[in-house]
Write a protein that holds these residues in place. Structure first.
Motif, short mmCIF file in Angstrom:
data_model
loop_
_atom_site.label_atom_id
_atom_site.label_comp_id
_atom_site.label_asym_id
_atom_site.label_seq_id
_atom_site.Cartn_x
_atom_site.Cartn_y
_atom_site.Cartn_z
N THR A 1 0.83 -1.21 0.00
CA THR A 1 0.00 0.00 0.00
C THR A 1 0.86 1.26 0.00
O THR A 1 0.49 2.27 -0.61
CB THR A 1 -0.96 0.00 1.20
OG1 THR A 1 -0.23 -0.24 2.40
CG2 THR A 1 -2.02 -1.08 1.05
N GLY B 1 -0.20 1.45 -3.66
CA GLY B 1 -1.54 1.87 -3.31
C GLY B 1 -2.46 0.72 -2.95
O GLY B 1 -3.35 0.87 -2.12
N ASP B 2 -2.25 -0.44 -3.58
CA ASP B 2 -3.09 -1.62 -3.32
C ASP B 2 -2.44 -2.82 -3.99
O ASP B 2 -1.43 -2.70 -4.70
CB ASP B 2 -4.50 -1.39 -3.89
CG ASP B 2 -5.55 -2.29 -3.24
OD1 ASP B 2 -5.16 -3.19 -2.46
OD2 ASP B 2 -6.75 -2.09 -3.49
N ASN C 1 -9.20 -6.00 -7.85
CA ASN C 1 -8.34 -4.95 -7.31
C ASN C 1 -7.49 -4.25 -8.37
O ASN C 1 -6.55 -3.53 -8.03
CB ASN C 1 -7.41 -5.48 -6.22
CG ASN C 1 -8.10 -5.66 -4.89
OD1 ASN C 1 -7.74 -6.51 -4.09
ND2 ASN C 1 -9.12 -4.86 -4.63
#
Length: 947
Positions: free
Chosen positions: A183, A187-188, A221
């Motif tokens: 993250t 970011g993800d 995602n």
């Protein structure tokens, strides 16, 4: 031999891929990373070309059979022979071709049997130019070169077909470490992150993975669009699955997030919510069905828990679930897609069935499903196929662990699984027919770089590292170190790095840092704590020495691949041993307790500082958050409540107080008579006596000996805190058994220490005779007098495997014996001092029974007595049960210990150890009068006569 130029004088060969090929998109991604590799080495970036007319001079041509017109034309003309790879899985051939087309002098042709084969071939050239698979995830910087010139002999390579069909890893237990880093960086868990992961898998010659799933939904995602992760995997040629408990393309987190779309009932319970869950699965199939995948079937309870019903109810429920899933697969045109059912934890019960319900094992509706077996979460396999089952058409898989979040204790930090353990267990799995899927839970990925490489190399080339890989882990470790650092350092430094990797993994494999406590290693018996402490300090010292020697540009890679996992884990063990010594000296009211308290505090600071450096400074802060897992003093199965060891301080009295600690005794003395262990003429051993102060005033000490055969390293001096006095024997002055005293005086106190010397006559002893001393005969398994094979089965040494020296195991690994007289056996010679009943303690690896009702039996016999059959697994042993103390102790202590009783007469004896059940791995035998003293490792090996 002609040379081939890939880069020289600021120019580099272009790489051509055919835009018409079905594999073009994937090869374009890999070609782009390949040219980045060349740029890292040479500073030159080659072009990736898809128009033949743009080609000139030397080129690289990459493509698979039937998907590259230029390659296919060379095959048609007979210039390129691909018969050795055609119609095989994931194979490649690299060949230098003169004048492949008009205007081109030379081409390096990389042809694959299919897409993944081509990709492996491209990354093989990356390895040849010096780029490690860990170039991104380990910051391994390739050596800069002004040119890349190879001989044709170096480049003409034909690969083998991979040994295991699907080979990969599972990112799991990813918070707080991996999740924090991802993250912070991407970011993800999106396609930018997985792009790096997919390249790593392919560079390691893997082809399969289970994605992170604690908080992420792989197929939703994507950063640019929801399915971006899954489609990127398909483009690269990575076969995706979902974990053992996430069926039909659906991540566990998805149901939590979108269950409201399927009705008001949010229960993940097929017995009460079948319609909603079925629709949920159907939508997952529709979303991912065009992508190459290995589909998980079956079902577990909420959050990877057990189903709620009785065993019989759950068996029928699972059958109903699988029938529903297979119907959905047929409806979506996926009937022939590979499917896998994982026999994990309690599912093993449903596999075998009960007296009242037929298990899944004999259910023919699973004939087209690969059955994935599992280890016990601690790297020992739980169950293996019987001889009749090994050739099932859909095959077998193995779910293995380098990381685990669960009972009896989690371990989610650095590597604690030695390569020797991986080889022993996974080679046995392969021998039993488990050859279709190998997947390993690697937690946060870092710092598991070293064992991940080995696991995937073992799966890819089992012939080299498995069948012919016994006792090759040292060779592999050196090869791996060479791959990371070999172009930059001399061979002696590579040898040193190999020794650090080998030593720290053996140390952490014996007892994981998370469950090493102040009480783990005995501070009293067998000098155990100090012996382990010496090894720990040696690991720290070597790792630091090589860190200082390695060139600056490679320090970040060395720190994360070698230094941190070795030194940080050594530091934890050092901390706990110092805490144990602190506790010991506190009980004895010695101010040495305070010295050890300071050492514990230093270790705490080092632990914090190393973690901070890894997260904030290493590699210019690239790995922020990656090293965040609790790893010390676990109180329960999870890290919750973990703590640094408790330490105590002694408030010194306002005077001097002499305290004398005798090695191996349970008490301290400040006056009176004590006794050292017996000295014998074979071992030439020495013992130490610790003189310490319980007060604040320094005092002088004096040591006097009663005889000139007693040697003491220090006869007098002053004591403020403590000093070790080493006592040994001048054997040139000893011809017979005798005794004497040393007298220690100081602070107005006197302690007399009795010295007993035993001279053992070895005139008539056969070679390798072990001799009873200190009431024990301790034998390392490999030190046999004889090794007798039976029925083409023989015991072989597994070097460096186990908690102490090595191990012995029967090969082939698939044969068991009903009676001792049928079985191969090991012979040991020993001499005991008394007519007495002795206890034989047997230490074997914590292997599980290999079938449902099988055991791990052995037999022992002294001289001509009838063999006594024993079982390393007690009747109430239950693999994988957190409520079963026997199994829990076995995995935490990394050993099974059993005992047998034997009435022996004084003198020589011959001990025979028979292997009855396949899978028994003998590490150590200890014969003792009565109960052994408390310790973790047991007594050191006894003296033995050897020519």
């Amino acid at each position: 031999m002609k040379n081939v130029m890939i880069a020289k004088l600021g120019k580099a060969a272009a790489i051509y891929i055919d835009p018409k090929g079905k594999d073009y998109k994937g090869l374009k991604l890999v070609a782009n990373s390949f040219v980045e590799d060349i740029n890292m080495v040479t500073g030159v970036t080659p072009k990736v070309v898809n128009v033949i007319e743009e080609l000139k001079e030397t080129i690289v041509i990459a493509g698979s059979i039937g998907n590259n017109d230029l390659i296919d034309s060379l095959i048609l003309k007979g210039i390129l022979d691909v018969s050795s790879i055609k119609d095989k899985r994931e194979c490649y051939k690299i060949q230098v071709v003169e004048k492949p087309i008009e205007g081109i002098e030379k081409a390096v042709v990389i042809v694959g049997s299919e897409k993944r084969g081509t990709i492996y071939g491209i990354y093989r050239v990356s390895e040849l130019i010096g780029v490690s698979p860990w170039v991104y995830f380990g910051d391994v910087v390739p050596v800069k070169k002004s040119e890349l010139v190879f001989s044709e002999e170096d480049l003409n390579i034909t690969s083998k077909e991979p040994s295991v069909k699907y080979r990969g890893f599972f990112l799991n237990d990813e918070w707080p470490s991996l999740g924090s880093w991802v993250t912070n960086t991407f970011g993800d868990f999106n396609e930018e992150f997985y792009d790096k992961v997919f390249q790593l898998i392919l560079r390691l010659k893997g082809n399969f993975m289970w994605p992170a799933m604690w908080s992420a939904v792989f197929s939703e995602n994507g950063k640019s669009y929801p399915l971006a992760n899954a489609e990127l995997a398909d483009t690269y040629g990575i076969v995706m699955g979902t974990s053992h408990h996430e069926p039909m393309f659906r991540a566990g987190e998805e149901w939590k997030q979108i269950h409201h779309k399927y009705g008001e009932n949010e229960a993940w319970d097929f017995s009460s919510n079948a319609d909603a869950i079925t629709k949920f699965w159907e939508d997952g199939l529709k979303r991912n069905k065009k992508l190459e995948s290995l589909i998980t079937i079956g079902m577990r309870g909420e959050q990877d828990s057990a189903l709620k019903g009785s065993e019989e109810e759950n068996i029928e429920l699972l059958k109903n679930i699988i029938r529903t899933q297979k119907r959905l697969l047929i409806e979506q045109g996926l009937n022939n897609v590979p499917k896998v059912l994982t026999i994990y934890k309690e599912v093993e019960k449903y596999w075998y069935g009960t007296d009242k319900a037929e298990g899944l094992r004999t259910w023919n509706e699973l004939d087209d499903v690969t059955i994935m077996l599992a280890d016990d979460n601690f790297a020992s396999v739980r169950t293996l196929p019987t001889e009749k089952e090994r050739n099932r058409k859909a095959g077998w898989g193995m779910y293995y662990h380098f990381d685990y979040h669960g009972g009896p204790r989690s371990y989610e930090w650095v590597n604690t699984t030695p390569l020797e353990k991986v080889w022993e267990q996974m080679s046995m799995a392969y021998d039993y027919g488990v050859r279709d899927i190998w997947i390993v839970n690697i937690g946060d990925l870092k710092p598991m770089e070293f064992p991940v490489s080995y696991f995937l190399d073992l799966a890819y080339d089992f012939e080299t590292w498995g069948i012919n890989g016994r006792n090759k882990t040292k060779e592999y470790t050196k090869k791996w170190a060479l791959q990371q650092f070999g172009n930059a350092v001399k061979e002696d430094l590579i040898d040193g790095i190999e020794s650090v990797l080998t030593d720290y993994t053996k140390m952490s494999g014996s007892r994981k840092p998370e469950v090493t406590y102040a009480s783990t290693y005995s501070c009293i018996n067998y000098n155990e704590a100090k012996r382990v402490l010496e090894k720990v300090i040696d690991i720290e010292g070597k790792a630091q020495k090589y860190y200082e020697q390695i060139p600056e540009v490679y320090k970040d890679a060395y720190y994360q691949l070698v230094y941190y996992p070795s030194v940080a884990s050594a530091n934890v063990i050092k901390m706990q041993i110092c805490a144990g010594l602190n506790n010991l000296y506190y009980r004895r009211k010695s101010i040495l307790a305070n010295n050890y308290a300071l050492l514990v505090e230093e270790c705490k600071e080092k632990d914090i500082d190393m973690q901070k450096y890894y997260n904030e400074s290493m590699s210019a802060g690239k790995w922020k958050g990656m090293m965040s897992s609790p790893h010390i003093g676990y109180k329960e199965w999870s890290p919750d409540g973990w703590t640094y060891p408790e330490i105590y301080s002694v408030i010194p009295e306002k005077r001097s107080i002499m305290i004398v600690d005798i090695q191996g005794t349970e008490e301290a003395y400040n006056e009176g008579i004590a006794e050292l262990p017996v000295f014998t003429n074979l071992g030439k051993e020495s013992y130490f006596i610790t003189i310490s102060n319980g007060g604040s005033t320094e005092f002088d000490y004096k040591v006097e000996t009663s005889s000139d055969f007693i040697k003491v390293n220090s006869m007098h001096g002053s004591i403020s805190t403590g000093k070790d006095i080493i006592v040994s024997i001048d054997w040139d002055k000893v011809s017979k058994s005798l005794d004497g005293f040393i007298t220690i005086s100081g602070s107005g106190k006197i302690v007399k220490v009795k010295i007993i010397v035993e001279v053992i006559d070895i005139t008539d002893l056969p070679n390798r005779t072990f001799i009873e001393t200190h009431d024990v005969v301790s034998i390392e398994a490999e030190h046999t007098a004889n090794n007798i094979a039976k029925s083409n089965v023989e015991w072989k040494v597994l070097e460096n495997y186990g908690r102490t020296l090595s191990s012995m195991k029967m090969f082939p690994t698939t044969v068991s014996f009903e009676k001792p007289e049928q079985a191969p056996y090991l012979e040991y010679l020993l001499r005991v001092n008394n007519d007495e009943e002795y206890t034989l303690t047997t230490y074997v690896a914590p292997t599980n029974n290999l079938y449902e009702n099988s055991r791990l039996k052995y037999a022992v016999a002294f001289d001509d007595e009838s063999p006594i059959i024993a079982d390393t697994l007690p009747k109430d042993f239950i693999t994988g049960s957190y409520d079963n103390d026997i199994w829990c102790d076995g995995v935490l202590e990394n050993i099974h210990i059993t005992t047998t009783k034997h009435r022996l007469s004084k003198g020589m004896h011959r001990l025979k150890f028979y292997g009855l059940d396949a899978g028994v791995v003998l590490q150590k035998l200890v014969l003792s009068k009565g109960k052994l003293k408390d310790s973790f490792l047991g007594p050191e090996e006894s003296l033995y006569y050897k020519e």
